[in-house]
Motif scaffolding. Structure first.
Motif, PDB file in Angstrom:
ATOM      1  N   ARG B  10       0.702   8.874 -14.639  1.00 15.99           N
ATOM      2  CA  ARG B  10       1.567   8.277 -15.653  1.00 15.99           C
ATOM      3  C   ARG B  10       1.272   6.782 -15.686  1.00 15.99           C
ATOM      4  O   ARG B  10       1.178   6.156 -14.635  1.00 15.99           O
ATOM      5  CB  ARG B  10       3.039   8.528 -15.335  1.00 15.99           C
ATOM      6  CG  ARG B  10       3.870   8.631 -16.632  1.00 15.99           C
ATOM      7  CD  ARG B  10       5.342   8.492 -16.368  1.00 15.99           C
ATOM      8  NE  ARG B  10       5.940   9.712 -15.848  1.00 15.99           N
ATOM      9  CZ  ARG B  10       7.187   9.755 -15.384  1.00 15.99           C
ATOM     10  NH1 ARG B  10       7.939   8.691 -15.390  1.00 15.99           N
ATOM     11  NH2 ARG B  10       7.666  10.873 -14.913  1.00 15.99           N
ATOM     12  N   ARG B  15       0.300  10.024  -9.714  1.00 14.12           N
ATOM     13  CA  ARG B  15       1.625  10.123  -9.096  1.00 14.12           C
ATOM     14  C   ARG B  15       1.550  10.800  -7.731  1.00 14.12           C
ATOM     15  O   ARG B  15       0.714  11.668  -7.500  1.00 14.12           O
ATOM     16  CB  ARG B  15       2.600  10.849 -10.033  1.00 14.12           C
ATOM     17  CG  ARG B  15       2.777  10.089 -11.361  1.00 14.12           C
ATOM     18  CD  ARG B  15       3.938  10.595 -12.171  1.00 14.12           C
ATOM     19  NE  ARG B  15       5.210  10.227 -11.585  1.00 14.12           N
ATOM     20  CZ  ARG B  15       6.122  11.087 -11.189  1.00 14.12           C
ATOM     21  NH1 ARG B  15       5.931  12.386 -11.330  1.00 14.12           N
ATOM     22  NH2 ARG B  15       7.257  10.677 -10.663  1.00 14.12           N
ATOM     23  N   TYR B  74       2.067  11.816 -22.025  1.00 13.41           N
ATOM     24  CA  TYR B  74       1.982  13.266 -21.860  1.00 13.41           C
ATOM     25  C   TYR B  74       1.995  13.935 -23.225  1.00 13.41           C
ATOM     26  O   TYR B  74       2.789  13.595 -24.098  1.00 13.41           O
ATOM     27  CB  TYR B  74       3.155  13.751 -21.019  1.00 13.41           C
ATOM     28  CG  TYR B  74       3.278  15.253 -20.977  1.00 13.41           C
ATOM     29  CD1 TYR B  74       2.197  16.038 -20.573  1.00 13.41           C
ATOM     30  CD2 TYR B  74       4.454  15.891 -21.351  1.00 13.41           C
ATOM     31  CE1 TYR B  74       2.307  17.416 -20.541  1.00 13.41           C
ATOM     32  CE2 TYR B  74       4.568  17.263 -21.319  1.00 13.41           C
ATOM     33  CZ  TYR B  74       3.481  18.026 -20.915  1.00 13.41           C
ATOM     34  OH  TYR B  74       3.580  19.386 -20.892  1.00 13.41           O
ATOM     35  N   SER B 100       6.938  18.768 -11.261  1.00 13.65           N
ATOM     36  CA  SER B 100       7.571  17.560 -11.784  1.00 13.65           C
ATOM     37  C   SER B 100       8.039  17.847 -13.202  1.00 13.65           C
ATOM     38  O   SER B 100       7.823  18.942 -13.721  1.00 13.65           O
ATOM     39  CB  SER B 100       6.530  16.452 -11.807  1.00 13.65           C
ATOM     40  OG  SER B 100       5.420  16.907 -12.565  1.00 13.65           O
ATOM     41  N   ALA B 101       8.654  16.869 -13.858  1.00 16.11           N
ATOM     42  CA  ALA B 101       9.060  17.056 -15.256  1.00 16.11           C
ATOM     43  C   ALA B 101       7.844  17.467 -16.090  1.00 16.11           C
ATOM     44  O   ALA B 101       7.916  18.375 -16.921  1.00 16.11           O
ATOM     45  CB  ALA B 101       9.683  15.767 -15.797  1.00 16.11           C
ATOM     46  N   MET B 102       6.706  16.801 -15.849  1.00 14.14           N
ATOM     47  CA  MET B 102       5.499  17.122 -16.605  1.00 14.14           C
ATOM     48  C   MET B 102       4.959  18.501 -16.227  1.00 14.14           C
ATOM     49  O   MET B 102       4.657  19.319 -17.091  1.00 14.14           O
ATOM     50  CB  MET B 102       4.431  16.054 -16.355  1.00 14.14           C
ATOM     51  CG  MET B 102       3.234  16.147 -17.285  1.00 14.14           C
ATOM     52  SD  MET B 102       1.899  14.992 -16.815  1.00 14.14           S
ATOM     53  CE  MET B 102       2.658  13.402 -17.141  1.00 14.14           C
ATOM     54  N   ARG B 104       6.450  21.042 -14.932  1.00 14.77           N
ATOM     55  CA  ARG B 104       7.305  22.174 -15.307  1.00 14.77           C
ATOM     56  C   ARG B 104       7.215  22.446 -16.801  1.00 14.77           C
ATOM     57  O   ARG B 104       7.465  23.567 -17.241  1.00 14.77           O
ATOM     58  CB  ARG B 104       8.757  21.918 -14.889  1.00 14.77           C
ATOM     59  CG  ARG B 104       8.884  21.852 -13.370  1.00 14.77           C
ATOM     60  CD  ARG B 104      10.225  22.339 -12.871  1.00 14.77           C
ATOM     61  NE  ARG B 104      10.312  23.787 -12.926  1.00 14.77           N
ATOM     62  CZ  ARG B 104      11.349  24.478 -12.458  1.00 14.77           C
ATOM     63  NH1 ARG B 104      12.362  23.868 -11.929  1.00 14.77           N
ATOM     64  NH2 ARG B 104      11.376  25.793 -12.543  1.00 14.77           N
ATOM     65  N   ASP B 105       6.864  21.457 -17.586  1.00 14.97           N
ATOM     66  CA  ASP B 105       6.681  21.641 -19.026  1.00 14.97           C
ATOM     67  C   ASP B 105       5.301  22.230 -19.320  1.00 14.97           C
ATOM     68  O   ASP B 105       5.147  23.082 -20.198  1.00 14.97           O
ATOM     69  CB  ASP B 105       6.826  20.276 -19.725  1.00 14.97           C
ATOM     70  CG  ASP B 105       6.848  20.395 -21.243  1.00 14.97           C
ATOM     71  OD1 ASP B 105       7.935  20.595 -21.789  1.00 14.97           O
ATOM     72  OD2 ASP B 105       5.777  20.304 -21.867  1.00 14.97           O
ATOM     73  N   VAL B 194       8.889   5.544 -23.923  1.00 16.60           N
ATOM     74  CA  VAL B 194       9.552   6.007 -22.710  1.00 16.60           C
ATOM     75  C   VAL B 194      10.619   4.988 -22.362  1.00 16.60           C
ATOM     76  O   VAL B 194      10.336   3.814 -22.165  1.00 16.60           O
ATOM     77  CB  VAL B 194       8.550   6.163 -21.544  1.00 16.60           C
ATOM     78  CG1 VAL B 194       9.277   6.596 -20.285  1.00 16.60           C
ATOM     79  CG2 VAL B 194       7.465   7.171 -21.902  1.00 16.60           C
ATOM     80  N   ALA B 199      15.719   2.064 -14.021  1.00 14.90           N
ATOM     81  CA  ALA B 199      14.625   1.149 -13.717  1.00 14.90           C
ATOM     82  C   ALA B 199      14.573   0.842 -12.230  1.00 14.90           C
ATOM     83  O   ALA B 199      15.580   0.469 -11.628  1.00 14.90           O
ATOM     84  CB  ALA B 199      14.799  -0.130 -14.521  1.00 14.90           C
ATOM     85  N   LYS B 201      14.520   2.685  -9.776  1.00 10.94           N
ATOM     86  CA  LYS B 201      15.130   3.647  -8.856  1.00 10.94           C
ATOM     87  C   LYS B 201      14.264   4.901  -8.759  1.00 10.94           C
ATOM     88  O   LYS B 201      13.630   5.304  -9.717  1.00 10.94           O
ATOM     89  CB  LYS B 201      16.523   4.050  -9.340  1.00 10.94           C
ATOM     90  CG  LYS B 201      17.582   3.018  -9.022  1.00 10.94           C
ATOM     91  CD  LYS B 201      18.983   3.593  -8.930  1.00 10.94           C
ATOM     92  CE  LYS B 201      19.301   4.693  -9.889  1.00 10.94           C
ATOM     93  NZ  LYS B 201      20.727   5.033  -9.894  1.00 10.94           N
ATOM     94  N   ASP B 203      13.765   8.847  -8.658  1.00 15.21           N
ATOM     95  CA  ASP B 203      14.485   9.994  -9.201  1.00 15.21           C
ATOM     96  C   ASP B 203      15.065  10.848  -8.071  1.00 15.21           C
ATOM     97  O   ASP B 203      14.483  10.952  -6.982  1.00 15.21           O
ATOM     98  CB  ASP B 203      13.530  10.832 -10.049  1.00 15.21           C
ATOM     99  CG  ASP B 203      14.262  11.878 -10.850  1.00 15.21           C
ATOM    100  OD1 ASP B 203      14.930  11.505 -11.824  1.00 15.21           O
ATOM    101  OD2 ASP B 203      14.186  13.072 -10.490  1.00 15.21           O
ATOM    102  N   THR B 205      15.040  13.980  -7.591  1.00 17.40           N
ATOM    103  CA  THR B 205      14.156  15.041  -7.095  1.00 17.40           C
ATOM    104  C   THR B 205      13.070  14.504  -6.172  1.00 17.40           C
ATOM    105  O   THR B 205      12.410  15.260  -5.490  1.00 17.40           O
ATOM    106  CB  THR B 205      13.485  15.783  -8.268  1.00 17.40           C
ATOM    107  OG1 THR B 205      12.807  14.812  -9.080  1.00 17.40           O
ATOM    108  CG2 THR B 205      14.497  16.542  -9.095  1.00 17.40           C
ATOM    109  N   GLU B 206      12.865  13.183  -6.177  1.00 22.22           N
ATOM    110  CA  GLU B 206      11.805  12.603  -5.364  1.00 22.22           C
ATOM    111  C   GLU B 206      12.341  11.629  -4.321  1.00 22.22           C
ATOM    112  O   GLU B 206      11.578  10.956  -3.634  1.00 22.22           O
ATOM    113  CB  GLU B 206      10.782  11.903  -6.279  1.00 22.22           C
ATOM    114  CG  GLU B 206      10.102  12.890  -7.224  1.00 22.22           C
ATOM    115  CD  GLU B 206       9.113  12.238  -8.183  1.00 22.22           C
ATOM    116  OE1 GLU B 206       9.105  10.999  -8.273  1.00 22.22           O
ATOM    117  OE2 GLU B 206       8.362  12.972  -8.825  1.00 22.22           O
TER     118      GLU B 206
END
Lengths: 250, 329
Positions: B10, B15, B74, B100-102, B104-105, B194, B199, B201, B203, B205-206
């Motif tokens: 990203r 990542r 993405y 991740s969000a990406m 899982r999509d 985006v 900012a 911080k 996430d 999940t991580e």
């Protein structure tokens, strides 16, 4: 404008999971069945779009056995116009199978928007939406937390790590709703009465061959019993010592 | 047969979840006699090379790089085409994504295009009797499902913060090879911008450490004690469903079923009673601390360490103690 909402019947989130005798699936005895919570956000948004447009149709589609009828009626009571019940006795079809069946049922409807929840709260797979989109050759945005329609385009926001992507997507498209998109309505008494007269079409679910083979379902190992360090602020120094020297996490 | 790993980048940086996924691929490939023993190959979609050669250190022998101007953000259609092209070229036994969000999509789109099954958000992979078996939490962690695959490649996405990266890797840089693929003509979905909501911080999940607040805080204005403790610990703030449903905190903060499932090294539950949906989402944390004035609250049954007491006294005292500890370092 026709919108399709894919819904799934799942065990209530209060459910204490027990494993069935086959060792692979949820023991359904005593389980309360509900509409997947994320699907409620999807259905609510479809209803709001229809209401704002003052026209259009909302069709709910789901897979399952005879027990699915209560969830379909609930969706109709919330305000969907009609339902399609894809009948199957498969206890746990895998996401690719479900997407295949949904895509086959949705394709002839030629919808403007296909909605689903971002994931089902039972298998937590979060796959059926994007898989169905791929099969229908539709653009897809998942984890949708906000939407604005601008003619033939939707501007949506999706949550990612540490932020939100603002995505512009050309319709028709498939959108997967996240919690926070809206506040789903409860079915009114009038809605419940009206739902009894709304049509539920039935068709066989075209699942095809399984892509995943369940091996087992098991409960996670129980955590070792913890301990109460003490009462009130006086216990803080001991807690800090334990976190630092025993658990070694700070 | 090789193992193919999707390398998520990203804004031009690989990542950390990609290195975790590479780590597990390396372990699978190194185990003797396994279905997947072969080279670990990466595939990355980017506007330009985000420094892929360095992934040799974390286990990639080679990385296929698909470049396109639209890949600055993405974009699932083009990414799917590139990854399918990589699968046709590499013919892997397994294709792994970060969950991740990406990931899982993207992973479901790729699996659907390949016509194979996907095991999403896995917490363990193993080869048993020559077959890859994926373990994944279901019901937000109330149970664990194990699944096998009927087709090839086996596609799996791996939960962040569960798998460790490897170091040393190949002892040299990864070979970076341009990947030929048919780019999409017109994009039907494109990222306009985006917005950073948290900012600076990490996430939930991580996050390594999470401090969550519950209804016992009596109002959104009292979350400052949770935020102060989180700041002292370098933690991310979470919340119970009750608090999110009451509108005190955004939905992105919710931990549990219908929220996020988390497994940090330290989870501090402040004034959270521990409803079954909440416990499901955080019980896999390495160390759990509960602070609650009700000694019978279910949260104490999963907590490694508990303090029975008023959060408004205990939490500020804990914050001070952590600050004092930080000052000594």
């Amino acid at each position: 404008m026709l919108q399709v909402v894919c819904i799934k019947q799942v065990a209530d989130t209060e459910t204490r999971v027990r494993v069935a005798a086959d060792g692979k699936t949820l023991d359904p005895s005593g389980v309360t069945w509900i509409m997947n919570p994320y699907d409620e956000f999807a259905l609510e948004q479809a209803l709001r779009i229809r209401e704002a447009a003052g026209a259009g149709e909302v069709v709910v589609v789901s897979l399952g056995g005879a027990g699915l009828q209560t969830t379909l009626r609930n969706a109709l009571a919330m305000g969907a116009d009609r339902a399609i019940h894809l009948k199957t006795d498969a206890v746990q079809p895998d996401p690719l199978q479900v997407a295949r069946a949904l895509a086959a049922a949705i394709r002839p409807l030629d919808p403007h928007i296909v909605w689903c929840g971002k994931q089902a709260v039972d298998d937590d797979a979060a796959q059926v939406g994007p898989m169905t989109a791929e099969m229908l050759d539709l653009p897809c945005v998942t984890v949708v937390a906000a939407i604005e329609l601008q003619g033939g385009t939707a501007v949506v926001e999706r949550e990612i790590e540490g932020g939100r992507e603002v995505v512009e997507v050309t319709l028709p498209a498939l959108l997967a709703a996240d919690k926070g998109l809206n506040e789903p309505r409860y079915a009114s008494l009038k809605g419940i009465m009206a739902a009894k007269k709304k049509p539920i079409a039935e068709a066989a679910a075209e699942l095809g061959a399984p892509a995943l083979e369940p091996v087992s379902l098991a409960l996670p190992a129980a955590r070792a019993p913890g301990r109460v360090v003490g009462q009130g602020a006086a216990a803080v120094p001991e807690l800090v010592r334990l976190l630092r020297h025993e658990a070694k996490v700070i | 047969m090789p193992i193919l790993v999707f390398i998520e980048q990203r804004e031009g940086a690989v990542r950390a979840v990609s290195r975790e996924t590479l780590g597990e691929a390396t372990r699978l490939a190194a185990a003797p006699g396994e279905a997947g023993s072969g080279p670990v190959v990466g595939v990355c979609c980017a506007a330009s090379d985000p420094g892929l050669a360095a992934l040799g250190e974390t286990g990639a022998a080679e990385v296929l790089l698909a470049t396109h101007a639209s890949f600055a953000h993405y974009e699932p259609t083009g990414y799917t085409r590139a990854i399918v092209a990589a699968v046709e070229q590499v013919k892997p036994a397994a294709l792994l994504f970060p969950a991740s969000a990406m990931g899982r999509d993207l992973a479901p789109r790729v699996a659907a295009r390949l016509g194979v099954g996907l095991a999403a958000d896995c917490t363990a992979l193993a080869v048993e009797g020559g077959r890859l078996i994926a373990t994944r939490p279901v019901f937000a962690g109330k149970a664990q499902q194990r699944v096998a695959f009927t087709g090839t490649p086996a596609v799996a996405s791996l939960r962040p913060k569960v798998f460790a990266p490897v170091s040393g890797g190949n002892g040299g840089p990864a070979k970076v090879t341009p990947l030929a693929f048919a780019a999409p003509e017109a994009l039907k979905a494109r990222v306009r911008e985006v917005k950073a909501t948290t900012a600076g911080k990490v996430d939930l999940t991580e996050a390594e450490i999470i401090v969550s607040g519950g209804r016992g805080l009596q109002g959104p204005e009292h979350f400052d004690i949770v935020e102060s403790l989180a700041a002292a610990l370098g933690a991310t703030v979470g919340a119970s469903r009750a608090v999110v449903d009451a509108g005190w905190r955004p939905h992105g903060d919710q931990v549990g079923q219908t929220g996020k499932t988390v497994s940090p090294k330290l989870y501090v539950a402040v004034a959270i009673s521990g409803a079954i949906q909440h416990l499901a989402g955080m019980s896999s944390s390495r160390c759990i601390v509960a602070i609650n004035k009700d000694a019978d609250a279910p949260i104490f049954r999963v907590a490694d360490y508990g303090i029975v007491g008023d959060a408004f006294e205990v939490v500020p005292a804990l914050t001070e103690a952590v600050r004092a500890l930080n000052a000594q370092r």
